[in-house]
Design a protein around this motif. Structure first.
Motif, short mmCIF file in Angstrom:
data_model
loop_
_atom_site.label_atom_id
_atom_site.label_comp_id
_atom_site.label_asym_id
_atom_site.label_seq_id
_atom_site.Cartn_x
_atom_site.Cartn_y
_atom_site.Cartn_z
N MET A 158 0.77 -1.19 0.01
CA MET A 158 0.05 0.04 0.00
C MET A 158 0.84 1.18 0.19
O MET A 158 0.51 2.38 -0.33
CB MET A 158 -1.01 0.09 1.16
N TRP A 159 2.22 1.12 0.30
CA TRP A 159 3.01 2.46 0.35
C TRP A 159 3.29 2.81 -0.98
O TRP A 159 3.35 4.04 -0.95
CB TRP A 159 4.37 2.03 1.05
N LEU B 227 1.07 2.86 -3.27
CA LEU B 227 -0.12 3.68 -3.70
C LEU B 227 -0.31 5.09 -3.01
O LEU B 227 -0.68 5.88 -3.60
CB LEU B 227 -1.57 2.88 -3.24
N ALA B 228 0.14 4.99 -1.72
CA ALA B 228 0.43 6.28 -1.20
C ALA B 228 1.44 7.11 -1.85
O ALA B 228 1.33 8.38 -1.95
CB ALA B 228 0.82 6.16 0.51
N ALA C 228 0.01 8.65 -4.90
CA ALA C 228 -1.00 9.77 -4.44
C ALA C 228 -0.28 10.91 -4.47
O ALA C 228 -0.70 12.02 -4.54
CB ALA C 228 -1.92 9.41 -3.34
N ALA C 229 0.95 10.74 -3.61
CA ALA C 229 1.48 12.10 -3.05
C ALA C 229 2.48 12.62 -4.36
O ALA C 229 2.36 13.80 -4.67
CB ALA C 229 2.90 11.36 -2.08
#
Length: 451
Positions: free
Chosen positions: A219-220, A222-223, A226-227
């Motif tokens: 999931m990191w 995906l984060a 997004a960033a």
């Protein structure tokens, strides 16, 4: 400004088809490559995504460089890079090297279309059939690509689809050097938004790595995507000369809807091209040559559908039929299994010609009417970006559902995913009232042929 030199058509067409031929031939090569290099579909999917990641990022950059330095140096450099990629793919000892070759192909094939557009723009007398010639040649290559790829693999093995780029690149270099315009560009030099380019590439790469193997532990990524996305948006909205002009979205809901429809439509189209083709070979046990022939009715009829539907005004009816056609095809994929009679996948190929021939054309022409005329170039470029995003999403979905091989269970999982995608597309078309009467206020009509 000068008159248009028809001797330019040959290098323009040849340079413009390098991307579609490499996009379509790989469809029938993924299974043989996986077998030869002991790779699962989730891994070979990077052969598709690598090219589109490179193209989605590189196309706007190369377009800016063409404006700055003129078409000749970029055309020659891109053609040479295609040749290098062909040699690398021919000799590649591993899947990782093949992916690098595909990335180089993506970057090298970015130059042909912007160079052609530059040459047309510089001419005083712009013959109407030049743009149509470029579009028809690209779509024709998409038609024959899988069949040509299957033939090459049948004769010389899967490395032949990389090797064919070598003579194509040599021909481009010779024609480009002899015929392309060598004058200095008329447009003033523009500052390249290197930060925007880096943020955009980082966002797409992090997103694709996550989609290839989604899990809580990843999931990191995906984060991170997004960033990168937030930073990219802020950068592009503030930059005087952005990499991608996000201001084309400002207050234009119908245009945003068209971009989203293009993403959904191309997700389904490319999933069919790559995922269904892999199942034909691994699940239905067809040879690459025969798999390419099964896809031939879809592509040939899609050209017919595009030609005839493009002559008629209106958008909503075309998109309704296109979205409905994708839904029907996706549902029929649930009926397929390893012992299905051959007429059933051929029937799906025939039915798929409707969405293939209608959706891209209608969305492309909708942008013509919906975009701010001052930003039509940026708007058209963003449509192509969303098309590439759809291709990358389809590649990720194929990798996920074929994680254990391109069998019937994976095909059925992919079909359910495509039913959801087609349903969303259909709902969007039904809900978008702005499509009714679109284009009626303008006497000018866009090209009736889609690339």
């Amino acid at each position: 400004m000068t008159s248009f030199d028809r001797k330019l058509i040959a290098p323009m067409v040849l340079g413009s088809i390098l991307n579609p031929i490499n996009s379509s031939m790989i469809a029938v090569a993924l299974v043989p490559i996986g077998v030869a290099l002991h790779a699962q579909p989730a891994q070979t999917a990077w052969l598709v995504s690598g090219l589109y990641l490179a193209t989605a990022t590189g196309q706007p950059v190369v377009g800016r460089l063409v404006d700055r330095y003129g078409p000749l140096p970029l055309y020659l450099a891109g053609s040479a890079l295609v040749g290098v990629a062909g040699v690398l793919g021919l000799l590649a000892p591993s899947l990782g090297v093949l992916v690098v070759a595909r990335v180089l192909l993506g970057l090298g094939t970015c130059a042909g279309f912007p160079a052609a557009m530059y040459l047309i723009r510089q001419a005083d007398d712009k013959p109407r059939n030049v743009l149509t010639t470029l579009s028809v040649s690209a779509q024709t290559i998409v038609v024959v690509g899988p069949s040509l790829g299957g033939l090459l693999i049948g004769v010389a093995g899967w490395r032949a689809i990389f090797a064919v780029n070598i003579p194509l690149a040599v021909a481009c270099v010779i024609l480009g050097w002899r015929r392309l315009l060598r004058s200095r560009p008329a447009a003033p030099a523009e500052h390249l938004d290197y930060l925007g380019i880096g943020l955009f590439a980082g966002m797409l790469t992090a997103l694709m790595v996550f989609l290839m193997s989604p899990s809580l532990g990843e999931m990191w990524l995906l984060a991170l995507a997004a960033a990168f996305g937030v930073a990219f948006g802020r950068r592009e909205l503030r930059a005087a000369d952005p990499f991608l002009d996000l201001r084309v979205f400002g207050g234009n809901g119908p245009l945003i809807a068209t971009y989203l429809r293009a993403l959904l439509a191309q997700t389904a189209a490319y999933a069919y091209l790559y995922g269904f083709t892999q199942w034909l070979e691994a699940g239905r046990n067809l040879s690459p040559t025969h798999a390419g022939l099964v896809l031939l009715p879809m592509s040939l009829l899609a050209i017919v559908v595009s030609t005839f539907s493009g002559r008629r005004p209106g958008f909503r009816a075309k998109l309704l039929v296109g979205a409905g056609g994708q839904l029907v095809v996706s549902a029929l994929m649930l009926l397929l299994n390893g012992s299905s009679p051959l007429w059933l996948p051929i029937l799906l190929s025939v039915l798929c010609s409707l969405p293939q021939g209608l959706n891209s054309l209608a969305n492309q022409n909708a942008v013509y009417f919906q975009a701010d005329p001052v930003r039509i170039g940026a708007s058209a470029g963003l449509l192509r970006t969303f098309t590439y995003l759809g291709a990358m999403v389809s590649s990720a979905a194929t990798g996920i559902f074929f994680a254990d091989g391109a069998g019937t269970a994976g095909l059925h999982g992919l079909a359910v995913f495509l039913i959801v995608v087609a349903s969303l597309l259909l709902v969007m078309v039904v809900a978008d009232r702005s499509l009714t009467g679109l284009g009626a206020r303008s006497a000018a009509q866009p090209s009736t042929t889609s690339a």
